[in-house]
Enzyme design. Sequence first.
Site, short mmCIF file in Angstrom:
data_model
loop_
_atom_site.label_atom_id
_atom_site.label_comp_id
_atom_site.label_asym_id
_atom_site.label_seq_id
_atom_site.Cartn_x
_atom_site.Cartn_y
_atom_site.Cartn_z
N CYS A 90 59.78 22.43 -15.62
CA CYS A 90 59.16 21.41 -14.77
C CYS A 90 60.25 20.88 -13.84
O CYS A 90 61.33 20.49 -14.30
CB CYS A 90 58.59 20.29 -15.64
N HIS A 104 72.02 33.92 -10.52
CA HIS A 104 70.72 33.67 -9.89
C HIS A 104 69.71 33.11 -10.87
O HIS A 104 68.51 33.16 -10.63
CB HIS A 104 70.18 34.97 -9.26
N PHE A 121 64.71 45.03 -6.59
CA PHE A 121 63.76 44.30 -5.74
C PHE A 121 63.85 44.70 -4.27
O PHE A 121 62.89 44.64 -3.54
CB PHE A 121 64.01 42.78 -5.81
N ARG A 122 65.06 45.06 -3.88
CA ARG A 122 65.25 45.35 -2.45
C ARG A 122 64.84 46.77 -2.09
O ARG A 122 64.76 47.12 -0.92
CB ARG A 122 66.72 45.14 -2.06
#
Length: 248
Positions: free
Chosen positions: A130, A122, A38-39
């Site tokens: 919900c 994470h 992601f980075r």
Amino acid sequence: MNIFAQQIGQGKALLGKARKIVAFCGAGISTESGLADFRSKGGLWDRYRIVTFQEFLAGQESRVEYWSMRRELIPGLLNAQPNPAHHALAKLESDGKLDYVITQNIDGLHQAAGSRRVIELHGTNITASCLNCRRQWHIAEIQHRLEAGDLDPHCEECNGLIKPDTVSFGQPMPAKAMDMAYQAAAGCDLLLMIGSSLEVQPANQFPLIAHQSGAGLIFINRTATPYDSLATLLFSESAGQVMQMLIE
Ligand SMILES: [Zn+2]
């Protein structure tokens, strides 16, 4: 014998001797499954702003922004397959050698490979819940709703907000997972670090904790880390290739 072959031999000896192995994994283990870090440059975070948990709770506009990014992210996650490094860890577990996989990843690939003792620091992007009644869905169901145009999905039961079961920016690290990870790292006799630059606190502490408890460290990562000097063995080659050779 070249240096790589020598190192593989040393790694095999360390694995053979170890009785309680812990693996600590970062995004680098999943890049060989086609999931971009992601980075990294050009990654999703380059094109989307990070929506914090507080912003997610506060307004529909932020949630639509958040879910637009997820809508792009989810199909890749659902199509990704575990690679030889994930499979090697699952094999070490089924052989009774590996105690836990501690992972920073949210892609579910350890479980897809057959690992059962996985500590997800994470959370996971494979399910969503919900925030009010905790009802849970597989992320594919939510993706279906996003694609049908529902860009701020709410719970059918209680109208609460739905969010992936990941730890978002602004959310605390899950205390139970962190506790389990500290104990696992302190109790292992060999820690395999795969695919993390060890730059993010507090997750980068686990190799240090293992080292301080007397465990050996094998690092498999493309780039140098701040803790390389502690490692018994360092590999910068493909994680899949190295892990496959180590367990042969
Ligand atoms: Zn609900």
